[in-house]
Design an enzyme around this catalytic site. Sequence first.
Site, PDB file in Angstrom:
ATOM      1  N   LYS A 119      82.465  82.357 111.752  1.00  0.00           N
ATOM      2  CA  LYS A 119      81.780  83.555 112.258  1.00  0.00           C
ATOM      3  C   LYS A 119      81.300  83.298 113.674  1.00  0.00           C
ATOM      4  CE  LYS A 119      78.458  87.119 110.956  1.00  0.00           C
ATOM      5  NZ  LYS A 119      77.623  87.636 109.859  1.00  0.00           N
ATOM      6  N   CYS A 174      74.006  83.053 114.333  1.00  0.00           N
ATOM      7  CA  CYS A 174      72.641  83.554 114.414  1.00  0.00           C
ATOM      8  C   CYS A 174      71.973  83.118 115.716  1.00  0.00           C
ATOM      9  CB  CYS A 174      71.830  83.098 113.207  1.00  0.00           C
ATOM     10  SG  CYS A 174      72.223  84.085 111.771  1.00  0.00           S
ATOM     11  N   LYS A 185      74.345  85.300 101.597  1.00  0.00           N
ATOM     12  CA  LYS A 185      73.481  84.948 102.734  1.00  0.00           C
ATOM     13  C   LYS A 185      73.469  83.431 102.954  1.00  0.00           C
ATOM     14  CE  LYS A 185      68.749  85.458 104.474  1.00  0.00           C
ATOM     15  NZ  LYS A 185      68.830  86.074 105.785  1.00  0.00           N
TER      16      LYS A 185
END
Lengths: 445, 434
Positions: B177, B139, B45
């Site tokens: 990502k 995110c 994470k």
Amino acid sequence: MTSPFTPGITAGRLTPETLSSNFSDLHAPYDGHEASVAADRCYFCHDAPCMTACPTDIDIPLFIRQISTGQPQAAARTILEQNILGGMCARVCPTETLCEQVCVRETAEGKPVEIGRLQRHATDSVMASNAHPFTRAPSTGKRVAVVGAGPAGLSCAHRLAMLGHDVALFDAKPKPGGLNEYGIASYKSTEDFAAREAAWLMQIGGITLHTGRKLGVDVTLSELQSDFDAVFLGLGLGAVNALTCAGTDRHGVSNAVSFIEELRQASDLAALPIGRNVVVIGGGMTAVDAAVQAKLLGAENVTIAYRRAQDAMPASLYEQELATAKGVRILPNVMPVAIHGNGTCAEIELEYTTTEGGTLKGTGETTRLPADQIFRAIGQTFVPAGTDGPALEHGKIAVDATGRTSIPGVWAGGDCTPGEDLTVVAVAEGRDAAMDIHTTLTGEA
Amino acid sequence: MADLTTDFLGIKSPNPFWLASAPPTDKEVNVRRAFEAGWGGVVWKTLGAEGPPVVNVNGPRYGAIYGADRRLLGLNNIELITDRPLQVNLDEMARVKADYPDRALIASIMVPCDEASWKAILPRVAETGCDGIELNFGCPHGMAERGMGSAVGQVPEYIEMVTRWCKMYYDKPVIVKLTPNITDIRGPAKAAKNGGADAVSLINTINSITSVDLDLFAPEPTIDGKGTHGGYCGPAVKPIALNMVAEIARDPATHSLPISGIGGITTWRDAAEFMVMGAGNVQVCTAAMTYGFKVVQEMIRGLSHWMDEKGYTSTADFVGKGVPNVTDWQYLNLNYVAKARISQEDCIKCGRCYAACEDTSHQAIWMHEGRTFEVNDAECVACNLCVDVCPVENCITMERLAPGTVDPRTGRTVPAEYGNWTTHPNNPMAKAAE
């Protein structure tokens, strides 16, 4: 100590705890999650077969979808708009031969959407809130007499009251409900459901209930015709068909409907006597209701003796399986020849039957079953006493598609008219007659 | 059982199933359990910069969308990156990697968009012995308000710049990502490639409000009467992710860029589909959060079984195998003519095909007496809606009209040769067939 093995007809064969458990709900109601899972199985069919199969034309896919979207009370409204006794019908409808039989998932998997239980989930939610979802239209000033507070009469009365008419509802019995209250197995109407439903239905207003008033005895049709703008006859079947064999006068022989009524009205099941060896003569729902309840009361041996082959039984396969699951023996192809015993019945003698060329006949071979209690459940007949003259058809009151009898101003529906003797059919007939009465009285469609 | 050993950027893992950077990979205890359950790799994470860690809300962090029987179809979250001190995470990563040398361990990182911040953290991450890093440019909630996460991923120039810093200060593979919250995924992918990225991983979560509380009139998850958009994931996002993976895989500018596929992967089949569309391996989060780490065992056995059936001995045998079959609409064969066929034997007579076609499509299904349903070829455009709404699998199929036969809808003979929009006479831009 009384037990299932105690000879004769006696009370208290089982403990109060066992009796209470035996007579609880046949099917536990769904909890919320179970209902949503069950509802999700519905395919929302086009022109759904279940709707077509429902005598009251309930929009089944719509109400099930309403359950699945979290609004059981809105679903109930959809049901009750078509069938004000949707709560009772959810409990007693032979869904296995109506909506659930034609469910496409029955076709696909042999496992239909459980429409009856879903309908109960929806209608119970309304009953639990004690809210009545309909309001009465402004008074029309018209007065209608409804005779018989069974399913047909209640349905007719509610629809008329909703449309603004004043309804006088008459019934010979001390309570409304008809067969819902007096004539079906206890485990199908737990917690006094029939009475609660009738009281809930009356919340619409405009219905005055007159119990203990029997047509032809306490009130006549001609009186009603002159006192009211219209009359609806929703009468029950007054007579039990006779059993024609020797010894029917022996003690211990009685009518299944009386036993069912006595059981339904009993305040203490432990005080209700039942035989050790019980034989029920017949093959319909009444026979099953009586036999199963005899077993649940603690009879050791209960046999349904039916004169034709088992696949000809009027009771549905589902009901037959319920009976056998509860330990009732179904003995087909036998007819009573004699009831033996010394004043009190002790044995029943049955002759085996066969069907030849469509005719039922005895084979000459007989068998005897121990029987200290015998219930007749070979059908009921309409007794037209007190109806003062509407034309009959096959022994019942002849009606047209909207329930009109041969007498102007008099409508009829339910078991006293031709057609299937089902609660849901009676509800439809009462409702449809009410609509025709409304049209006739007001000129409004 | 086919061997699932996968080599992604030189990082070997016993299978292509990695846990994505997310709550399931926040701590040593979780990651050890994941490896014991059989996961091939873990993207730890997201780590933040040294200093006081971020804080999370203390109310609900997730919202959900359900299918039948409360099956979780979509999950939305407003959790931020790790809220534990950097050194705690680094120490745990080093211990786990030492104990599981055969598993892939990747560090996800999100620090402010300046060179110094990246230069500071990268050597410390390298010390853990992890196999590579993944740059969290995805995110969409919380961190984006602070100029990180998707705020970077939405600006290709930033992607390229940060990727370049990472390649400068870190010598193991760098995976970028990507956020799906952009108009064309190829731009960010090209930027990553230009910055020197070894691979891209996608998709991160999608901006979303899963539901609204109709008593509070507030989005869910609701924290003290307010809600915010969160990141959407789970089975519901798979089609969006598959398309983005395929777009990158088939674009000549990014064709050779390795892809780690992410987005709603729940079963072996989902994984196989991503890999056929060009993903070298896959990352999973929601399936694990829904069913626990054991869910990987179905994926492993399922993929291996499918490979055996197909005769594949390595995942490399089928990675990207379907990419040549992803094309533009204009190149689809307009001479391919199909008609719906309803199997009367399988039909359960629900009539959904009829309602769908009659009400919302081309009025091409007849409802006959006795609830039998039949396709009217003169109207059927082979849209496939009847197939999609039919509750019985394979009851309705699409069957090709053989070349040479007449299509009753158009009255034209079905041509045998391929013909697309670029040469179609109705196309004002049509080129003459060569």
